[in-house]
Each structure stands twice: as structure tokens, then as C-alpha cells.
Design an enzyme around this catalytic site. Structure first.
Site, PDB file in Angstrom:
ATOM      1  N   SER A 112       0.834  -1.199   0.000  1.00 21.77           N
ATOM      2  CA  SER A 112       0.000   0.000   0.000  1.00 21.77           C
ATOM      3  C   SER A 112       0.866   1.246   0.000  1.00 21.77           C
ATOM      4  CB  SER A 112      -0.893  -0.004   1.241  1.00 21.77           C
ATOM      5  OG  SER A 112      -0.093  -0.070   2.392  1.00 21.77           O
ATOM      6  N   ARG A 113       0.224   2.358  -0.256  1.00 22.63           N
ATOM      7  CA  ARG A 113       0.855   3.654  -0.044  1.00 22.63           C
ATOM      8  C   ARG A 113       0.569   4.087   1.390  1.00 22.63           C
ATOM      9  NH1 ARG A 113       2.587   5.743  -4.660  1.00 22.63           N
ATOM     10  NH2 ARG A 113       1.493   5.296  -6.593  1.00 22.63           N
ATOM     11  N   ILE A 150      -0.888   6.237   4.278  1.00 20.09           N
ATOM     12  CA  ILE A 150      -1.999   7.169   4.431  1.00 20.09           C
ATOM     13  C   ILE A 150      -1.779   7.942   5.728  1.00 20.09           C
ATOM     14  CG2 ILE A 150      -4.474   7.470   4.546  1.00 20.09           C
ATOM     15  CD1 ILE A 150      -4.028   6.302   1.958  1.00 20.09           C
ATOM     16  N   THR A 174       5.424   0.852   1.573  1.00 22.97           N
ATOM     17  CA  THR A 174       6.404   0.179   0.713  1.00 22.97           C
ATOM     18  C   THR A 174       6.277   0.661  -0.732  1.00 22.97           C
ATOM     19  OG1 THR A 174       6.591  -1.749   2.141  1.00 22.97           O
ATOM     20  CG2 THR A 174       7.170  -2.076  -0.152  1.00 22.97           C
ATOM     21  N   ASP A 221     -10.400   0.877  12.249  1.00 22.27           N
ATOM     22  CA  ASP A 221      -9.899  -0.288  11.530  1.00 22.27           C
ATOM     23  C   ASP A 221     -10.483  -1.528  12.205  1.00 22.27           C
ATOM     24  OD1 ASP A 221      -8.431  -1.826   9.878  1.00 22.27           O
ATOM     25  OD2 ASP A 221      -6.459  -1.264  10.652  1.00 22.27           O
ATOM     26  N   SER A 235      -8.837  -8.020   4.949  1.00 19.85           N
ATOM     27  CA  SER A 235      -8.077  -7.240   3.987  1.00 19.85           C
ATOM     28  C   SER A 235      -6.744  -7.920   3.688  1.00 19.85           C
ATOM     29  CB  SER A 235      -7.854  -5.840   4.555  1.00 19.85           C
ATOM     30  OG  SER A 235      -6.951  -5.128   3.762  1.00 19.85           O
ATOM     31  N   LYS A 273       0.886   0.022  16.867  1.00 19.71           N
ATOM     32  CA  LYS A 273      -0.568  -0.068  16.692  1.00 19.71           C
ATOM     33  C   LYS A 273      -1.217  -0.912  17.779  1.00 19.71           C
ATOM     34  CE  LYS A 273      -2.043   0.713  11.951  1.00 19.71           C
ATOM     35  NZ  LYS A 273      -2.483   0.098  10.702  1.00 19.71           N
TER      36      LYS A 273
END
Lengths: 493, 493
Positions: free
Chosen positions: B198-199, B201, B207, B260, B268, B292
Site C-alpha cells: 500500500s501507499r 496514508i 512500501t 480499523d 483485507s 498499533k
């Protein structure tokens, strides 16, 4: 990321930066996301804006900036702006506190409302707020904070007169168009009624849609004031006024979610009355099996309205009205306006149920404001209506709203629904009749709708007309016909 | 309402009808609302579309229709379309069932996912779904339904080879860029690793952002297959593939809400692994006070991953890694890539912690796939890295992704953060260091970020450099400087 500014000639209402789709992908934003914008001149600070994407027309290193951004930063075409992902808004943390079950204070609720008005909360975030209000409930204290916050972040009107009155019916009953009649009766007797109404979202017509068949309904606060100063009343669209913008935005999302948290329902109604300076309020809560609320819920709602109003220094009266079937004969903007005109015009005889209910509500208002003695309200209202005085006042208001009374034409395409058997009309389903009118094109097609030839308890023969469906186009009529093939909204047994 | 169609040359990805703002007001819709569209030719049925508004350029009785609408109805400029308010979607009722606490079956979850992919649910509605999953939780059964529904409404890859492996680290730790190194080590030993990432956010770099400093990351499924068939691995952006579109859309809204739900987190990750045909999965869960999750939550999450994977026929290993501070020295896309290259290049000495963790994770993968005997994985991985074999494979993948290894340049504007006292480094706050890098322009400005000169336990003197902040512009550097004035993310005592 630095981008060259391209000029955008139109205003989007909110600050918007339009990016090439590929540029948006590269930084991980999508249409509707918020970004932060700044320029090399850091003294001008940051501004948050909404992303729009476009597939062509600009280069990957260019951005179209909407007029509010151009103004804020004093931008000229060719200059650069810097964009980045927006940080999470402060309100989001407050919303999540509510979602976790905590009560909020005024400062917190005001922050949420401020961010909603300032476009600093996305649709998704507002949805979370609605979900939190709905699942965790709001105390009366929180509801009052919500009302004050909505008013705090909006515009208010003031009238010199003392007897500023408002009237509100909870929606859901097709044809329940008492408002224009009540306003006409009461203002013709000297009361001030700056009435703002909504457009239909889930119903076949709102008061604003109905009035729009004869006059303009989209005015500014200033124009509204002028109309009311001149005639004593108005019948305008609340959404166009920008009076309580937070409420409009929340309601818009509520409609999408089909959720209507009680606190927001109460706050929405009361804040609008306070914003136009009303001191007296009459609330009509129709109840029934196919209405929005049943009797028990209606009673509970009445208690809450009264308690809230008392704490806010408002005179309030809440009436519960039984709603087993639609009111009047027409359903749809023009069809309902026809019923309203037939009731108002002393030379015509409109639907008795619509006339009676309007007189009843008007009587209540006249009594609570001292324009009539206890027990005499209904008589005075009926007299005002039958004398034509109310109709004259209505014409005056319509004229002030740049309209006039005309013969309304209904949709060119029509189809009758006939009874399949002989018997008594046993069921008129508010929700299903509403859906039929929407399938015919309501509320967008103003001349579309349903005309009811029968009411509960009427005796009909096989082949008798139960209703006529009107549409503005053949395709819409076909959709309605397709819908009513399995239609059981009117039952004869 | 009937409107004349004006041609719109660009595609918005979804069906869009652009209306004049005044027209939209008149029918009570706003930008982003859904409407239903049909034509006089009713055999072509209805299509739902999203409203866009514009202040000028079209007339009140015109509409710009996007290409998908033009195609669907075979429209030509000047023809008419009919629009109306869209009815509530079926999924909304299912979402509200979940919100009320009921468990959903596969058909219901699949309907929601289908509507998300088909753009038949608005952001607000998806937010309600996320809120429902979060507040009511999902059973394991529901989570499996969710995974299957996401896969069902997406595309899948198949590889002939049996040893298709994936690796996933839960985010939140700055500089934790082990993925490129692990992929290089393992694919150079013959494993197939079609890695999608993913980019960033909410973090300073993902990555995909990091790899993008050297190579392209935006490919189609076909191109991905080609790259992996050629080199054994890839390091591409998952969002560009359209592989599991439902997941991308849900995640986008989750990020906005900063929520989330666990079921969606599990679904996901696992659905993406299944979509690329992986049979072996290694999950890395960093835990710690500023990570997290804490240790207890990490253990709980591990249990759930293992149970789910077993039911889906996947080989899984979940490792918990302590994360008290950032990993490596660089934070930000280019700065992290520099660390990665220094670890991969046998002639350079990269950060020891990044190197060690990458070797540890690679060892686990080699052992679970039988490429190394129990206890020998770490040795083989370390050897592969020090021999330059992994670096060669990395260059091969970068080349296949149309890139090459270059000397990376950091932001031209920099500022050192000096220690205000002599002592030991007692705290390195993951979240605050991340925020500092974002203030400097990460992740959008690829050359921006933070370089850490110290790690936990290091002794420093007053005036020693703790970190250097890099930015691509003076204004961004100033924002970072302003932010770190009260910065206490690195504590010396």
C-alpha cells in the site's frame, strides 16, 4: 508536492483542488478526499480543500484551484501551490468519544458542528457522527448543546413583532399539506409566520416542492425578511437560505442512511424555529401503522419536545393526529397544490379531511397566541377560511414570492387503477401510495403523482376507479404501471 | 425531470451526471448523491449515477453524462435523459441489520461488497458498514464470508509454482521497511513472491511509496504476472491493480474515519494474499506502547490469523516483534530506500536492526516453505544477503519494474535537531517521529523525511545531532520546524 495553478472560473461552494487522476493516484487520494494546501508564502498558513479528479485537460504537475483558494492565497495562474494529505480532524476524535458512549459537552458538540459547516468533515465522518448519535443516544443536555451549536454556526432572523409563530408536521403522510392553509389562516389574522420548509427526499412532495408549482421558493435571508415584513408570512425553501447549514448537511447524510436519530430530529426542528425568531410553536405528530411513528413513540416524542421547549423559553403545543391513510386526494407537488387551492377558495370544495385538519391546527395556534379564546380557535379559523380572507392572504404571499395562482396541469400521461373486486376499502397504505407516486416521477416531476378517488371505508364496485396515476413522460408512466402490477397499497375486501 | 444530454469527453471511472448547481438544488440533490437515470426507451432500464454539480457551462435543462452512461444508453448529444432521486439500496437494510447486532450470512455480505464495488453505496453508507463492524464485531464465520465476498468481487492470479509466498507487516513503525529485503532474499532462493503493498496514508511512507523512488509501482494484473513470471517476485502498488476493489474502497473510508475493525483488517490482509495465489503467509505483528497494538492484542490477533488461515487451507506463521522505536535510520520514502539499499549492498553497512529483522523474517519463510531446515533459516538468509545474491535479485526486480538503482537525493532543505542536554536516549516515540516526517512533507514529497542519528540507549552530549529533517521546499521545512519546537518524540535524560 508542488503543482502549478491553473485558473478555474467557477466556484464549487467549497475549496476544491482538481488533480489529474494519475496525480491523485500517485499521492493516494481520491475524489472527495481532503488535502491541505499551502504556498511558499508560509505567512498565509494552510487551508484544507477537497480533491476532485479529472481524466484529461490538465497536466500531471498542474492543479485547478477553485475560486476560494485563489482568493485566500492571492493566487495567479502559473503560480505554485503545495499540497499534502490532510491530517485527521479534531472533531473525529470527539465523534469517536461519543461512539464509545461518552456524553459530549457544548465545546465538543460545537466543534463538530463548526467543522461540518466549514467542510472540514467528510460525508463518511458525518455518517459516523449520525451513527454515534443513533446507537448511543443523546441526553437532553446534549440535545440542547446541539441546538445551540447549530444556531451558533448559522444565521438568525429577528422580527419586531412579538407573536412570531411556527408550525411543523412530522412527515411521512402523503398529501398532508396543511402548512399553506394554516399559514394563510393565521397570518390573515395578524400572526407572523416566517415558515421555511423542506423538499421531499423520501416522500412524493415537500411543502417547498408544492409551493414551487405556483411561486419561487428559493430566497436569501434578506428576501425572506422582506416578504414576511410585507405579508406577515412566507412559504419558502429552508435549504436555500443557508440559515442553519449544519442541519442541512446532517439531514442530507441522514437521508442517505435512512437514519434519523431522535436528538437530531428534535434539534433540527427546534433550531430552525429559533433561527427565524419564533416564540410559539405548534408541532403535529401524525401516528399510525404506516406513519413514521406509532402512538407510544408519538407520546414519548411529545414529552421530549415539551421539555426541550420549556428549557429554551419557547411556548409549545404538540398535537398527536391519527394517520391511517393519506390526507386529501392529490399526492405529488401539483396534485397537492390543487387540493390546497380547493380548500382555500371559498367557491370550491376541497377535500374535507385536509380542510378539517388545517382548521384544527390553526385553531390551536390562535388559542395559544391569544388570538382566540379557549374553545373558539376552530370557529374563528373556519370562518377565516370560508370568508375567503385566508385565500386573499395566500394570494398575497404567493405574489410576494413572485408567483400567481394558475390553473395547474397534471402530467400528460395517465392511467387509472381499477378495483378488482366489489367491497369496502379496507387499507390505504401511506408508504406504498407514496412509492407509487415516486415511481411516476415525484418529487422531481412536479406534475406527476397519484389522485385518489377513494378513502378508507368507501364502498366500491369491481371496475371502479381507485386512483389515477399521472406522469410527465411515457417511460415514467410505464415504470409506475410496472410498479403497481403487484401494488397492494389500496385493499378492497 | 428530462434533461438534454451534453457530451462529456472524459471518463470519471463511475457513471456521473453533471448538473447545473441550480438544477441540483431544485430537485434536492448535491454533489456526490446518487440518482437514477433512464431514457424514453424503457427497454434499456435504469442505471444509477452519481451527481456532480457545476456553476456554469451548462444550461439548467442540460446534463453532462459521463462515458459509461453514454455507452449504456447509446446516447448522442442533444438526446434527453430522465433523472430522478435514487431509491435506497438493498445493502443499506443489510448494513442496518448488522448495526442492530445481527450476524450476516454470505449472501448478505456479498450483496454489500457487490454494491461497494458497483458504486451503489455512498461513502456515508460504507462508513455505516464500518461503524457496524466496529461496534458490533464480526464472528469468524462472518469474517470468512467477508474474505470470500471480497475475492468473489475481484480478480485472482494463478501461478503454476507451488511455493507462492507472501509476507505482511502490520504498519505503524517508522522505517520498518523489511519487505524489499525479505522479497529479495527469498525470491533469490527460488520462492515466488507476488508482493503487493500500500501507499502511506497515516504514516510517513508505505512500501509502494518507497519502491517508487527507484521504479514504477503502478501495474495491471497482467503486467504483475509477467514481472513475477520473469523474476520470481515483484514490489508493486496493490491499489492500482483493481484486484480486490472492495477492500481498497473500504480501506479508503477507514482511513478517513481512523477506524480499523478487526474483521476488516484480517479480511483485507488475507484476501489480498489469496487473490495473488499465495499458499504460505508470514505475518509480522510489531507491538509496543507507541505501536498499533500492545502485546496482549498482538497475541489475540495472532490467534485469529492462525484460526482463519487454517480454515482457508493456508500455511501461516505469525511472529510478534517488539517495536519500542523506529527501525533503521531513515524515515520517509527516499530515506528508507537508502537504508534498504545499504542493507542489500554487500559493500555497504546498513542499519543493523533493519538487517537483522529482515534476516529473521526471511529465515522464518525459508523454514516454513522447506527451503531451509528448522534452525537454519537465519543462516541461509544472512548468507544470501552478504553474498550479494539478494541484491542482484532486487536489481532484477527493479529493472523489471522499469527502474534502476540510483543515488538518491534527499530534500534540499534541511535542519538538524540537537540534543538540549547530555544523557542517554530514553524515548523514541514512533507516532511523534512519524508526525514530524509528515510535517516535513512525507509521504507526498518523496525526498522529504527524518534521518535519525541516535537510537534508544545511545549516550549523547548537549548539542549532539539527534535527527536531521529534510524537506523539498522552504515552506515545508518551516512547517516541520514549527512542529518540532515542542517536539518531545526523542527524549534524552
Amino acid at each position: 508536492m508542488r503543482l502549478k495553478v491553473k485558473l478555474m472560473k467557477w466556484s464549487a461552494g467549497i475549496p476544491v483542488v482538481t488533480l489529474l487522476e494519475k496525480t491523485a493516484d500517485k499521492i493516494g487520494v481520491h475524489s472527495g478526499d481532503r488535502i491541505s494546501v499551502n504556498t511558499e508564502n508560509t505567512s498565509k498558513g494552510e487551508m484544507s480543500a477537497v480533491v476532485n479528479t479529472i481524466g484529461k485537460y490538465i497536466r500531471h504537475d498542474e492543479a485547478l484551484a477553485s475560486s476560494s483558494l485563489m482568493k485566500r492565497f492571492g493566487l495567479r495562474a502559473g503560480q505554485t501551490i503545495e499540497i499534502n494529505l490532510a491530517e485527521l480532524s479534531k472533531s473525529l476524535f470527539i465523534i469517536k468519544k461519543k461512539l464509545a458512549g461518552s456524553a459530549l459537552n457544548f465545546k465538543e458538540i460545537n466543534q463538530i458542528i463548526k467543522d461540518i459547516v466549514g467542510n472540514d468533515l467528510s460525508e463518511a465522518e458525518i455518517a459516523l457522527f449520525i451513527s454515534a448519535m443513533s446507537s448511543k443516544g443523546m441526553t437532553e443536555k446534549e440535545t440542547i448543546f446541539l441546538i445551540k451549536a447549530i444556531l451558533n454556526n448559522g444565521e438568525k432572523l429577528k422580527f419586531r413583532e412579538k407573536l412570531v409563530v411556527d408550525k411543523h408536521s412530522i412527515g411521512g403522510i402523503p398529501g398532508n399539506r396543511t402548512t399553506p392553509i394554516v399559514i394563510a389562516i393565521c397570518t390573515s389574522l395578524g400572526l407572523i409566520m416566517p415558515k421555511t420548509s423542506s423538499r421531499a427526499i423520501t416522500s412524493a412532495a415537500g411543502t417547498a416542492d408544492t409551493i414551487e408549482t405556483l411561486a419561487k421558493v428559493d430566497f436569501s435571508m434578506k428576501q425572506l425578511k422582506k416578504i414576511v415584513d410585507k405579508t406577515g408570512g412566507c412559504l419558502v425553501w429552508g435549504g436555500g437560505l443557508g440559515m442553519v447549514p449544519a442541519d442541512s448537511k446532517i439531514i442530507r447524510i441522514e437521508k442517505k442512511l435512512n437514519i434519523d436519530p431522535e436528538a437530531q430530529l428534535l434539534a433540527s426542528i427546534i433550531s430552525k424555529k429559533l433561527a427565524v425568531g419564533s416564540k410559539y410553536i405548534l408541532i403535529d405528530i401524525p401516528y399510525g401503522k404506516t406513519a413514521k411513528v406509532n402512538y407510544l413513540k408519538a407520546k414519548k416524542l411529545r414529552r421530549k419536545f415539551i421539555s426541550l421547549a420549556n428549557k429554551l423559553g419557547l411556548h409549545i403545543q404538540v398535537v398527536l393526529t391519527r394517520a391511517k391513510e393519506p390526507i386529501g386526494n392529490g399526492i405529488g407537488p401539483a396534485l397537492e397544490m390543487m387540493d390546497v387551492l380547493d380548500v382555500l377558495d371559498p367557491n370550491k370544495s376541497g377535500p374535507a379531511d385536509l380542510s378539517e385538519k388545517s382548521i384544527y391546527l390553526s385553531g390551536k395556534i390562535l388559542e395559544m397566541t391569544g388570538k382566540a379564546k379557549k374553545g373558539e380557535g376552530i370557529n374563528i379559523a373556519a370562518e377565516t377560511l370560508s370568508s375567503g380572507k385566508a385565500f386573499d392572504k395566500f394570494k398575497e404571499i404567493i405574489k410576494a414570492q413572485e408567483g400567481k395562482i394558475v390553473q395547474l396541469e397534471f402530467g400528460k400521461f395517465k392511467k387509472n387503477i381499477l378495483s378488482k373486486r366489489t367491497g369496502k376499502v379496507r387499507l390505504m397504505d401511506n408508504k406504498k401510495i407514496n412509492a407509487l407516486a415516486r415511481n411516476a416521477g415525484c418529487p422531481v416531476d412536479k406534475m406527476a403523482g397519484v389522485y385518489l378517488h377513494v378513502h378508507l371505508g368507501d364502498r366500491v364496485k369491481k371496475g371502479d376507479k381507485l386512483a389515477t396515476v399521472y406522469a410527465e413522460s411515457k417511460s415514467r408512466l410505464n415504470m409506475a404501471i410496472k410498479f403497481y402490477r403487484d401494488f397492494d397499497g389500496i385493499k378492497v375486501r
